[in-house]
Design an enzyme around this catalytic site. Structure first.
Site, PDB file in Angstrom:
ATOM      1  N   HIS A  25       7.009 -41.202  -8.166  1.00 16.24           N
ATOM      2  CA  HIS A  25       6.738 -40.717  -9.541  1.00 16.24           C
ATOM      3  C   HIS A  25       5.603 -41.540 -10.131  1.00 16.24           C
ATOM      4  CE1 HIS A  25       8.411 -39.305 -13.669  1.00 16.24           C
ATOM      5  NE2 HIS A  25       7.199 -39.821 -13.869  1.00 16.24           N
ATOM      6  N   HIS A  27       1.729 -41.296 -12.599  1.00 16.74           N
ATOM      7  CA  HIS A  27       0.692 -40.574 -13.342  1.00 16.74           C
ATOM      8  C   HIS A  27      -0.657 -41.197 -13.014  1.00 16.74           C
ATOM      9  CE1 HIS A  27       3.774 -38.640 -15.898  1.00 16.74           C
ATOM     10  NE2 HIS A  27       4.427 -39.761 -15.663  1.00 16.74           N
ATOM     11  N   LYS A 110       7.940 -29.790 -11.497  1.00 21.22           N
ATOM     12  CA  LYS A 110       8.412 -30.703 -12.534  1.00 21.22           C
ATOM     13  C   LYS A 110       8.846 -29.947 -13.775  1.00 21.22           C
ATOM     14  CE  LYS A 110       9.109 -34.681 -14.468  1.00 21.22           C
ATOM     15  NZ  LYS A 110       8.223 -35.801 -14.693  1.00 21.22           N
ATOM     16  N   HIS A 147      12.389 -34.380 -16.091  1.00 21.46           N
ATOM     17  CA  HIS A 147      12.384 -35.333 -17.204  1.00 21.46           C
ATOM     18  C   HIS A 147      13.624 -34.990 -18.018  1.00 21.46           C
ATOM     19  CE1 HIS A 147      10.549 -38.017 -20.324  1.00 21.46           C
ATOM     20  NE2 HIS A 147      11.503 -37.404 -21.003  1.00 21.46           N
ATOM     21  N   HIS A 185      13.109 -41.238 -13.528  1.00 23.05           N
ATOM     22  CA  HIS A 185      13.127 -42.426 -14.399  1.00 23.05           C
ATOM     23  C   HIS A 185      14.412 -42.551 -15.211  1.00 23.05           C
ATOM     24  CE1 HIS A 185      11.795 -39.392 -17.234  1.00 23.05           C
ATOM     25  NE2 HIS A 185      10.503 -39.517 -17.021  1.00 23.05           N
ATOM     26  N   ASP A 258       6.859 -44.441 -12.376  1.00 17.15           N
ATOM     27  CA  ASP A 258       6.466 -43.805 -13.642  1.00 17.15           C
ATOM     28  C   ASP A 258       5.324 -44.587 -14.289  1.00 17.15           C
ATOM     29  OD1 ASP A 258       6.367 -41.937 -15.684  1.00 17.15           O
ATOM     30  OD2 ASP A 258       7.993 -42.882 -16.824  1.00 17.15           O
TER      31      ASP A 258
HETATM   32  N1  LIG Z   1       7.002 -42.106 -19.191  1.00 18.79           N
HETATM   33  C1  LIG Z   1       6.204 -42.118 -20.241  1.00 18.79           C
HETATM   34  O1  LIG Z   1       6.498 -42.823 -21.210  1.00 18.79           O
HETATM   35  N2  LIG Z   1       5.059 -41.388 -20.277  1.00 18.79           N
HETATM   36  C2  LIG Z   1       4.591 -40.458 -19.278  1.00 18.79           C
HETATM   37  C3  LIG Z   1       5.322 -39.162 -19.287  1.00 18.79           C
HETATM   38  C4  LIG Z   1       6.694 -39.194 -18.668  1.00 18.79           C
HETATM   39  O2  LIG Z   1       6.864 -39.560 -17.516  1.00 18.79           O
HETATM   40  O3  LIG Z   1       7.678 -38.840 -19.355  1.00 18.79           O
HETATM   41  C5  LIG Z   1       3.096 -40.217 -19.509  1.00 18.79           C
HETATM   42  O4  LIG Z   1       2.546 -39.311 -18.902  1.00 18.79           O
HETATM   43  O5  LIG Z   1       2.472 -40.958 -20.293  1.00 18.79           O
HETATM   44 ZN   LIG Z   2       6.377 -39.969 -15.726  1.00 19.40          ZN
HETATM   45 ZN   LIG Z   3       9.047 -38.264 -17.884  1.00 21.97          ZN
END
Ligand SMILES: NC(=O)N[C@@H](CC(=O)O)C(=O)O
Ligand SMILES: [Zn+2]
Ligand SMILES: [Zn+2]
Length: 355
Positions: A25, A27, A110, A147, A185, A258
């Site tokens: 996971h 970003h 997702k 999520h 998460h 995450d």
């Molecule tokens: N985890 C977070 O606090 N932020 C994530 C989005 C997510 O995973 O929910 C993001 O893309 O910034």
């Molecule tokens: Zn995330």
């Molecule tokens: Zn998330």
């Protein structure tokens, strides 16, 4: 089918060799910051499940393919492989799932409840709109990544995960008994208990920051926006349940950082963004937790084996070596034309990955 593998784990007090870990996971964002996020995650991570919450979101196989290409253009380490995901909306069709599966680059889809988190405004308003989509995913064996938070104003932010589990996830699992589901998460004992009691088709990722911190770290002595993420950090009893789950040896829990970078100015704001940047030192941070729990012998399963087995992918055959050697995290890191404040900024991380 699961992978059979003789554990490569080998550790003294000061070094630990494990199969190359994956991040299930993350970003990576897009545009000029990609070179920074990809450089950081690809230092030693093998595969990464790349989240689709861009603006606009990755809602089709074609968008996933072009995002995949932009990531690959920044990859310098051949051990790194990005695995793409599809962003579900109220308009996603069963054919979108079939196209995604056939693309060869999409490994999961997702579910963002609309409004639950960063860039989720195009997310799903009601899972009842996705009956055909979930059936198609079950048929082609594509995992559903969730999520897990409700978004209604009457539910307290600290209760949103628990209410999601009780009202949305529990019926979803009952209605699609063969659908693979990852509750992403997780932040509560409720989530640990739900996932533990469910069948083998239900698993969870756990972040390093939810293992290392609780809401006191964010709120005592002044509000600290770099600890703000979603789902929000909970009380320490939940943190303890997460630490017990991650280090339990259960095959249902695996590594998902995450890691979610936002520029410094977007976090240090009257309305700061949610997200913690951690992928530059993912396994080093998890190693701290596993050492504190006297469970370094369980780190390899959590980081390198359980996730691969769940996604029915082979465990990486090469290894990395962690060394107990502290280093100082910089105050900021380059983030395109901006900077991001990393987790542990100006503080030490106790483990290092050997070159
Ligand atoms: N985890 C977070 O606090 N932020 C994530 C989005 C997510 O995973 O929910 C993001 O893309 O910034
Ligand atoms: Zn995330
Ligand atoms: Zn998330």
């Amino acid at each position: 089918m699961t992978n059979e593998r003789n554990s490569a784990t080998n550790h003294s007090n000061n070094t630990l060799t494990i199969a190359r870990p994956d991040d299930w996971h993350v970003h990576l964002r897009d545009g000029e910051v990609l070179k920074n996020t990809v450089a950081d995650i690809s230092r030693y991570i093998g595969r990464a499940i790349v989240m689709p919450n861009l603006v606009p979101p990755i809602t089709t196989a074609a968008l996933a393919k072009s995002y995949h290409k932009r990531i690959l253009a920044e990859v310098k380490n051949s051990h790194f492989k990005p695995l793409m995901t599809l962003y579900l909306t109220d308009k996603t069709t069963a054919q979108d799932i079939i196209d995604a599966k056939e693309s060869g680059v999409v490994y999961a889809a997702k579910l963002y409840p609309a409004g639950a988190t960063t860039n989720s405004s195009s997310g799903v308003t009601d899972v009842a709109n996705l009956t055909d989509v979930f059936a198609a995913m079950q048929a082609v064996d594509m995992p559903l990544l969730v999520h897990g938070e409700v978004t209604t104003a009457d539910i307290d932010i600290f209760d949103r995960e628990q209410v999601f589990i009780d009202t949305i996830l529990q019926p979803l699992v009952a209605n699609y008994p063969n659908l693979k589901i990852v509750l992403e998460h997780i932040t509560t004992k409720n989530a640990v208990d739900f996932v533990s009691a469910a069948g083998d088709n239900v698993a969870a990722t756990i972040t390093a920051h939810h293992l290392l911190y609780n809401r006191n770290d964010m709120l005592v002595g002044g509000i600290k926006p770099h600890y703000y993420c979603l789902p929000i950090l909970k009380r320490n009893t939940h943190q303890q349940a997460l630490r017990a789950a991650a280090t339990s040896g259960s095959t249902k829990f695996f590594l998902g950082t995450d890691s979610a970078p936002h520029a410094q100015h977007a976090k240090e704001s009257a309305c700061g963004c949610a997200g913690v940047y951690s992928s530059f030192a993912a396994i080093e941070l998890y190693a701290e937790v596993f050492e504190q729990e006297n469970a370094l012998d369980k780190l390899e399963a959590f980081a390198s084996i359980n996730g691969a087995n769940f996604y029915q992918l082979p465990v990486n055959t090469d290894t990395i070596t962690l060394v107990k050697k502290a280093w100082q995290v910089p105050a900021t890191m380059t983030f395109g034309g901006d900077v991001v404040v990393p987790v542990r900024a100006n503080e030490e991380i106790l483990w290092t990955v050997a070159d």
